[in-house]
Design a protein around this motif. Structure first.
Motif, PDB file in Angstrom:
ATOM      1  N   UNK A  11       0.810  -1.218   0.000  1.00 47.49           N
ATOM      2  CA  UNK A  11       0.000   0.000   0.000  1.00 47.49           C
ATOM      3  C   UNK A  11       0.841   1.264   0.000  1.00 47.49           C
ATOM      4  N   UNK A  12       2.176   1.134   0.131  1.00 43.89           N
ATOM      5  CA  UNK A  12       3.056   2.303   0.099  1.00 43.89           C
ATOM      6  C   UNK A  12       3.445   2.694  -1.322  1.00 43.89           C
ATOM      7  N   UNK A  13       3.133   1.877  -2.295  1.00 47.76           N
ATOM      8  CA  UNK A  13       3.523   2.170  -3.674  1.00 47.76           C
ATOM      9  C   UNK A  13       3.104   3.570  -4.143  1.00 47.76           C
ATOM     10  N   UNK A  14       1.887   4.019  -3.842  1.00 50.52           N
ATOM     11  CA  UNK A  14       1.464   5.333  -4.344  1.00 50.52           C
ATOM     12  C   UNK A  14       2.338   6.498  -3.876  1.00 50.52           C
ATOM     13  N   UNK A  15       3.106   6.324  -2.806  1.00 48.60           N
ATOM     14  CA  UNK A  15       3.925   7.440  -2.318  1.00 48.60           C
ATOM     15  C   UNK A  15       5.008   7.831  -3.317  1.00 48.60           C
ATOM     16  N   UNK A  16       5.383   6.937  -4.216  1.00 49.89           N
ATOM     17  CA  UNK A  16       6.415   7.272  -5.199  1.00 49.89           C
ATOM     18  C   UNK A  16       5.919   8.311  -6.204  1.00 49.89           C
ATOM     19  N   UNK A  17       4.606   8.395  -6.372  1.00 48.03           N
ATOM     20  CA  UNK A  17       4.054   9.369  -7.306  1.00 48.03           C
ATOM     21  C   UNK A  17       4.352  10.802  -6.863  1.00 48.03           C
ATOM     22  N   UNK A  18       4.545  11.024  -5.567  1.00 51.15           N
ATOM     23  CA  UNK A  18       4.889  12.359  -5.067  1.00 51.15           C
ATOM     24  C   UNK A  18       6.235  12.820  -5.623  1.00 51.15           C
ATOM     25  N   UNK A  19       7.079  11.877  -6.026  1.00 52.38           N
ATOM     26  CA  UNK A  19       8.406  12.197  -6.555  1.00 52.38           C
ATOM     27  C   UNK A  19       8.438  12.105  -8.085  1.00 52.38           C
ATOM     28  N   UNK A  20       7.258  12.106  -8.692  1.00 50.21           N
ATOM     29  CA  UNK A  20       7.178  12.004 -10.145  1.00 50.21           C
ATOM     30  C   UNK A  20       7.758  10.687 -10.642  1.00 50.21           C
ATOM     31  N   UNK A  21       7.657   9.651  -9.799  1.00 52.04           N
ATOM     32  CA  UNK A  21       8.124   8.308 -10.158  1.00 52.04           C
ATOM     33  C   UNK A  21       6.934   7.359 -10.155  1.00 52.04           C
ATOM     34  N   UNK A  22       7.070   6.269 -10.868  1.00 50.10           N
ATOM     35  CA  UNK A  22       5.965   5.332 -10.981  1.00 50.10           C
ATOM     36  C   UNK A  22       5.820   4.470  -9.729  1.00 50.10           C
ATOM     37  N   UNK A  23       4.573   4.248  -9.273  1.00 51.08           N
ATOM     38  CA  UNK A  23       4.334   3.290  -8.187  1.00 51.08           C
ATOM     39  C   UNK A  23       4.592   1.852  -8.620  1.00 51.08           C
ATOM     40  N   UNK A  24       4.863   1.643  -9.923  1.00 49.69           N
ATOM     41  CA  UNK A  24       5.137   0.304 -10.422  1.00 49.69           C
ATOM     42  C   UNK A  24       6.566  -0.122 -10.168  1.00 49.69           C
ATOM     43  N   UNK A  25       7.318  -0.382 -11.227  1.00 49.98           N
ATOM     44  CA  UNK A  25       8.676  -0.885 -11.074  1.00 49.98           C
ATOM     45  C   UNK A  25       9.598   0.166 -10.458  1.00 49.98           C
ATOM     46  N   UNK A  26       9.339   1.452 -10.702  1.00 48.43           N
ATOM     47  CA  UNK A  26      10.159   2.494 -10.066  1.00 48.43           C
ATOM     48  C   UNK A  26      10.177   2.340  -8.550  1.00 48.43           C
ATOM     49  N   UNK A  27       9.022   2.011  -7.966  1.00 51.94           N
ATOM     50  CA  UNK A  27       8.918   1.909  -6.505  1.00 51.94           C
ATOM     51  C   UNK A  27       9.894   0.895  -5.941  1.00 51.94           C
ATOM     52  N   UNK A  28      10.156  -0.164  -6.695  1.00 49.69           N
ATOM     53  CA  UNK A  28      11.028  -1.218  -6.189  1.00 49.69           C
ATOM     54  C   UNK A  28      12.442  -1.166  -6.754  1.00 49.69           C
ATOM     55  N   UNK A  29      12.745  -0.168  -7.578  1.00 45.50           N
ATOM     56  CA  UNK A  29      14.082  -0.069  -8.147  1.00 45.50           C
ATOM     57  C   UNK A  29      14.709   1.320  -8.032  1.00 45.50           C
ATOM     58  N   UNK A  30      13.906   2.352  -7.809  1.00 42.25           N
ATOM     59  CA  UNK A  30      14.413   3.710  -7.605  1.00 42.25           C
ATOM     60  C   UNK A  30      14.206   4.060  -6.133  1.00 42.25           C
ATOM     61  N   UNK A  31      15.209   3.765  -5.328  1.00 47.92           N
ATOM     62  CA  UNK A  31      15.069   3.857  -3.880  1.00 47.92           C
ATOM     63  C   UNK A  31      15.675   5.144  -3.322  1.00 47.92           C
ATOM     64  N   UNK A  32      15.170   5.563  -2.154  1.00 45.49           N
ATOM     65  CA  UNK A  32      15.681   6.728  -1.443  1.00 45.49           C
ATOM     66  C   UNK A  32      16.111   6.299  -0.048  1.00 45.49           C
ATOM     67  N   UNK A  33      17.236   6.818   0.415  1.00 42.28           N
ATOM     68  CA  UNK A  33      17.728   6.509   1.757  1.00 42.28           C
ATOM     69  C   UNK A  33      17.852   7.792   2.565  1.00 42.28           C
TER      70      UNK A  33
END
Length: 356
Positions: A85-107
């Motif tokens: 259910x956290x996938x949609x949070x990636x949209x705030x960064x103009x990134x996709x909740x799809x594969x971006x969510x699991x491959x474009x990470x932030x630390x």
């Protein structure tokens, strides 16, 4: 140029986020992302971006959640759970909740320092801090960044209560911290086990450790005196619900003192991603799965209302609840939470963290 290969990922699509009216754009990939696989398709690699937030504690006032503050050291999660259910949070960064969510990470490497500042504020009121509420604190990049460990070090130093929810046996690497924290009564862990079937787990949660490793971690934590519960979360109807009793039994055999379950939730962009995943992996029952989810969620993909979002509604929800309660009674799994102490908290001393 060929489309990137998403092999080994949870999402089968990488749609452009539209909920926030962001324009579609293309970004030049790092040269490592251009490496061609043997079939001529570039292999998608995981990238990490450093994030410098001004605060690390997230507050909530939800009446159906047992904590009012949480820490998420990472944004995005390489485990790739399709239902997350956290996938949609990636949209705030103009990134996709799809594969971006699991491959474009932030630390967030400053997490411990930010927490130090928060705990040092005059009038800070101690309540348990939850970790793993949005993305997994023990996803693979924790091996390198060790941000979760640095946060636990501070929490142990200040004797601040905390809970951890994870799908990874990497939690055992911090047993040297979790054990003394548990002895003080300020720590508990929940391991999520959604299926005992390795094939199902590999499609649902492609980069999370296999179920046997998670159950082994449950056993090792409880044997060391760290209360570790099992979360059957989520229960996916027509995919994993038939395993409910077996998971309860396995949890008890692993020494779990208690456990709970949560039906699958499909908020916002998660729903179309989940549908695409069903068509890819379970085309024979895709419509049946969605029909059952709609039965659980008042005729919709998702029910956002307090309380019912955690248990579902209707005959299917009642059936799952009854089955869980019967299994828990049969095998001796308690539905209780470990009471964490708050009276031992001592604010950090000075601007630097003490050495243990």
């Amino acid at each position: 140029m060929p489309v990137e290969s998403n092999s080994g990922r949870g999402a089968t699509r990488n749609p452009t986020p539209t909920r926030f009216n962001l324009k579609e754009h293309f970004v030049e990939a790092d040269w490592l992302d251009e490496v061609e696989a043997l079939d001529g398709v570039p292999k998608r690699r995981t990238t990490v971006t450093i994030e410098r937030p001004k605060s690390i504690l997230t507050r909530n006032s939800s009446p159906d959640i047992g904590f009012d503050r949480s820490i998420n050291a990472y944004r995005g999660c390489e485990h790739g759970c399709i239902y997350c259910f956290a996938r949609p949070t990636h949209a705030f960064h103009d990134l996709s909740p799809g594969v971006d969510f699991e491959s474009r990470l932030f630390v967030k490497p400053d997490a411990a320092q930010l927490l130090h500042a928060a705990l040092s504020r005059p009038g800070y009121e101690c309540r348990p801090i939850a970790m793993g509420t949005n993305t997994d604190p023990y996803q693979p990049i924790e091996d390198r960044w060790r941000i979760t460990r640095s946060v636990i070090e501070l929490l142990l130093e200040t004797r601040h209560p905390f809970t951890i929810t994870t799908k990874s046996d990497r939690v055992l690497r911090d047993l040297d911290l979790l054990k003394p924290a548990a002895e003080l009564g300020i720590a508990s862990v929940a391991l999520s086990v959604t299926s005992l079937d390795t094939k199902v787990a590999r499609t649902l949660e492609p980069r999370a450790p296999q179920p046997r490793k998670r159950l082994a971690a449950v056993k090792a934590l409880n044997a060391a005196g760290v209360p570790c519960y099992v979360a059957i979360a989520p229960v996916v109807p027509q995919i994993t619900d038939h395993e409910l009793e077996h998971i309860v039994q396995a949890a008890v055999e692993a020494g779990a003192p208690g456990g709970f379950y949560l039906p699958v939730r499909l908020p916002h962009e998660v729903a179309p991603l989940f549908r695409a995943w069903l068509e890819e992996h379970y085309p024979d029952r895709a419509s049946k799965v969605m029909a059952t989810i709609h039965s659980l969620r008042g005729g919709r993909d998702n029910d956002p209302n307090f309380f019912s979002r955690m248990r579902g509604q209707g005959p299917w929800a009642e059936l799952i609840r009854t089955r869980f309660e019967i299994a828990a009674k049969k095998y001796g799994l308690r539905n209780v939470k470990f009471p964490l102490r708050t009276d031992l908290f001592r604010p950090p001393e000075g601007n630097q963290m003490r050495l243990l």
